[in-house]
Scaffold this motif. Structure first.
Motif, PDB file in Angstrom:
ATOM      1  N   ASP A 171       0.859  -1.326  -0.027  1.00 26.91           N
ATOM      2  CA  ASP A 171      -0.069  -0.049  -0.236  1.00 26.91           C
ATOM      3  C   ASP A 171       0.851   1.166   0.026  1.00 26.91           C
ATOM      4  O   ASP A 171       0.567   2.147   0.778  1.00 26.91           O
ATOM      5  N   TYR A 183      -3.217   3.912   6.846  1.00 29.14           N
ATOM      6  CA  TYR A 183      -2.324   3.635   5.830  1.00 29.14           C
ATOM      7  C   TYR A 183      -2.594   2.288   4.805  1.00 29.14           C
ATOM      8  O   TYR A 183      -2.132   2.266   4.010  1.00 29.14           O
ATOM      9  N   ASP A 243       3.230   2.225   7.838  1.00 33.02           N
ATOM     10  CA  ASP A 243       3.148   3.230   8.817  1.00 33.02           C
ATOM     11  C   ASP A 243       2.009   3.527   9.790  1.00 33.02           C
ATOM     12  O   ASP A 243       1.926   4.550  10.616  1.00 33.02           O
ATOM     13  N   TYR A 288      -6.532   9.710   4.169  1.00 33.53           N
ATOM     14  CA  TYR A 288      -5.463  10.521   4.571  1.00 33.53           C
ATOM     15  C   TYR A 288      -5.013  11.362   3.188  1.00 33.53           C
ATOM     16  O   TYR A 288      -5.421  11.250   2.232  1.00 33.53           O
ATOM     17  N   HIS A 305       3.817   7.472   2.143  1.00 31.85           N
ATOM     18  CA  HIS A 305       3.291   6.600   3.074  1.00 31.85           C
ATOM     19  C   HIS A 305       3.024   4.991   2.647  1.00 31.85           C
ATOM     20  O   HIS A 305       2.520   4.841   1.473  1.00 31.85           O
ATOM     21  N   LYS A 306       3.077   4.278   3.590  1.00 29.59           N
ATOM     22  CA  LYS A 306       2.876   2.767   3.143  1.00 29.59           C
ATOM     23  C   LYS A 306       2.072   2.032   4.345  1.00 29.59           C
ATOM     24  O   LYS A 306       1.904   2.682   5.556  1.00 29.59           O
TER      25      LYS A 306
END
Length: 138
Positions: free
Chosen positions: A61, A111, A107, A89, A103-104
């Protein structure tokens, strides 16, 4: 012999310092987390964004927004998921041309995008809003 060894060590230290300085990290409009991106938005006539590029990698992601123009505007993205009220987000690449914000899933929960769900992106910098959509199927 001590003088010669000292010069060799001094020279080696100088070379090491120069190597660190020349290979230091620099901002890039093409973030590379070690894989090819599943989706790239804002680079062709189908998604004519001005000063912004958005990258998405479904496995893990990863979503990244990058500023691609020296125009004084920060690149921004809002990431949303189907079936959720409100936005998941948002991110801003605020360091100028060549900077990115990523972001992944690891995080944090917000996320971590749901598998087999649609993901919508609203992104902009200079100019109007741009929209993209993909299915997070792996």
């Amino acid at each position: 012999m001590k003088l010669r060894m000292g010069r060799i060590l001094t020279g080696a230290a100088a070379l090491a310092a120069a190597a660190v300085m020349t290979t230091g990290g620099s901002a890039s409009a093409y973030p590379d987390p070690g894989f090819d991106w599943d989706h790239i938005f804002g680079i062709n006539s189908d998604t004519p964004a001005s000063g912004v590029r958005v990258y998405a990698e479904e496995n893990g992601d990863y979503i990244s927004v990058c500023d691609t123009a020296k125009d004084g505007y920060s690149a921004k993205v809002i990431v949303g998921e189907d079936g959720y009220s409100g936005d998941s987000y948002g991110m801003t690449a605020s360091g100028g041309k060549g900077t990115c914000k990523t972001h992944k899933a690891s995080d944090g929960a917000r996320y971590n995008l749901e598998e087999n769900n649609g993901v919508s992106l609203k992104y902009w910098a200079k100019g109007g809003d741009n929209y993209a959509y993909f299915k997070n199927d792996h």
